[in-house]
Design an enzyme around this catalytic site. Structure first.
Site, PDB file in Angstrom:
ATOM      1  N   LYS A   1       0.888  -1.155  -0.067  1.00  0.00           N
ATOM      2  CA  LYS A   1      -0.133   0.104   0.060  1.00  0.00           C
ATOM      3  C   LYS A   1       0.961   1.364   0.072  1.00  0.00           C
ATOM      4  O   LYS A   1       1.760   1.382   0.879  1.00  0.00           O
ATOM      5  CB  LYS A   1      -0.892  -0.050   1.342  1.00  0.00           C
ATOM      6  CG  LYS A   1      -2.118   0.837   1.209  1.00  0.00           C
ATOM      7  CD  LYS A   1      -2.811   0.574   2.453  1.00  0.00           C
ATOM      8  CE  LYS A   1      -4.266   1.092   2.541  1.00  0.00           C
ATOM      9  NZ  LYS A   1      -4.894   1.015   3.906  1.00  0.00           N
TER      10      LYS A   1
HETATM   11  C1  E4P Z   1      -8.128   1.836   4.026  1.00  0.00           C
HETATM   12  O1  E4P Z   1      -7.369   1.474   3.161  1.00  0.00           O
HETATM   13  C2  E4P Z   1      -7.964   3.048   4.785  1.00  0.00           C
HETATM   14  O2  E4P Z   1      -6.631   3.117   5.320  1.00  0.00           O
HETATM   15  C3  E4P Z   1      -8.830   3.409   5.725  1.00  0.00           C
HETATM   16  O3  E4P Z   1     -10.050   2.875   5.258  1.00  0.00           O
HETATM   17  C4  E4P Z   1      -9.012   4.823   6.178  1.00  0.00           C
HETATM   18  O4  E4P Z   1     -10.203   4.970   7.088  1.00  0.00           O
HETATM   19  P1  E4P Z   1     -10.224   6.039   8.050  1.00  0.00           P
HETATM   20  O5  E4P Z   1     -10.784   7.342   7.315  1.00  0.00           O
HETATM   21  O6  E4P Z   1     -11.521   5.845   8.827  1.00  0.00           O
HETATM   22  O7  E4P Z   1      -8.980   6.118   8.658  1.00  0.00           O
END
Ligand code: E4P
Length: 223
Positions: free
Chosen positions: A83
């Site tokens: 990622k």
């Molecule tokens: C997923 O890949 C993201 O890291 C995540 O959904 C972020 O979510 P948040 O905005 O609740 O931190």
């Protein structure tokens, strides 16, 4: 639409896997900070629970650093997806990892253009953050819908992950907007299971069954 769990909590992942609804997992540094321990160990364990894509996020912001971390994550298990946050360096790292056959998930996507760039660089997954856009009074679902249309129109293979999901309605809306995947916190997954009428119905069925069994037993005893 596939469902990923957005967590670094191994127990939550085990439960979703037992329910038979888990298609993959996304983690990020903030989710990791909630559980602590060794990030590598967590990722390794998660990859044993699911054979679906498991996103492990790099911390470096320079290209070489991202490559080192990404290549390392890729050695942990075959289903690792690296990622990488959207940035100029991130795009270069995505492109170079794609050349090496390492899959990436481009995160922190807030516009269709960012998603298009990520896909063009070679990301196999792109993650628009629905909830964080809603938080600032912008409709996050528009990015999912427009990116979906762009990918379909131009036959782009990357998959869209609706991320930053805050509630069950976001999941329904993401599915209708054409997201390939929604990555959801465990709490949202639990909320998706329940409905007051379902829960009430289960209690009533048990009550009626117990009453009928008692009546049948009494009748048998008289006979
Ligand atoms: C997923 O890949 C993201 O890291 C995540 O959904 C972020 O979510 P948040 O905005 O609740 O931190």
């Amino acid at each position: 639409m596939k469902l990923f769990l957005d967590t670094a909590d191994v127990e939550e992942i085990r439960i979703a896997a037992r329910w038979g609804v888990l298609d993959g997992v996304t983690t990020n540094p903030s989710l990791y900070a909630k559980v602590g321990g060794s990030y590598d160990d967590i990722i390794r364990e998660v990859c044993k629970i699911t054979s679906g894509p498991v996103s492990a996020e790099v911390i470096a912001d320079d290209v070489e650093g991202m490559l080192v971390e990404g290549r390392h994550f890729a050695t942990i298990a075959p289903n690792i997806v690296v990622k990488i946050a959207m940035s100029e360096n991130g795009l270069e790292a995505i492109s170079r990892l794609a050349d090496e056959g390492i899959k990436t998930n481009c995160t922190l996507i807030f516009t269709p253009n960012q998603g298009l760039l990520a896909a063009k660089a070679g990301a196999s997954l792109v993650s628009p953050f629905v909830g964080r856009l809603d938080d600032i009074n912008q409709d996050g679902m528009i990015v999912i819908r427009e990116l979906g249309e762009i990918f379909a129109l131009h036959e782009i293979d990357a998959e869209i992950i609706a991320a930053s999901i805050r509630h069950p309605l976001h999941v329904t809306q993401s599915a209708l907007a054409g997201a390939h995947i929604a990555t959801v916190p465990f709490k949202v997954l639990q909320q998706m299971v329940h409905h007051p009428l379902t829960d009430k119905g289960i209690v009533q069925f048990k009550k009626d069954w117990a009453a009928a069994s008692t009546a049948a037993a009494a009748k048998n005893a008289q006979a």
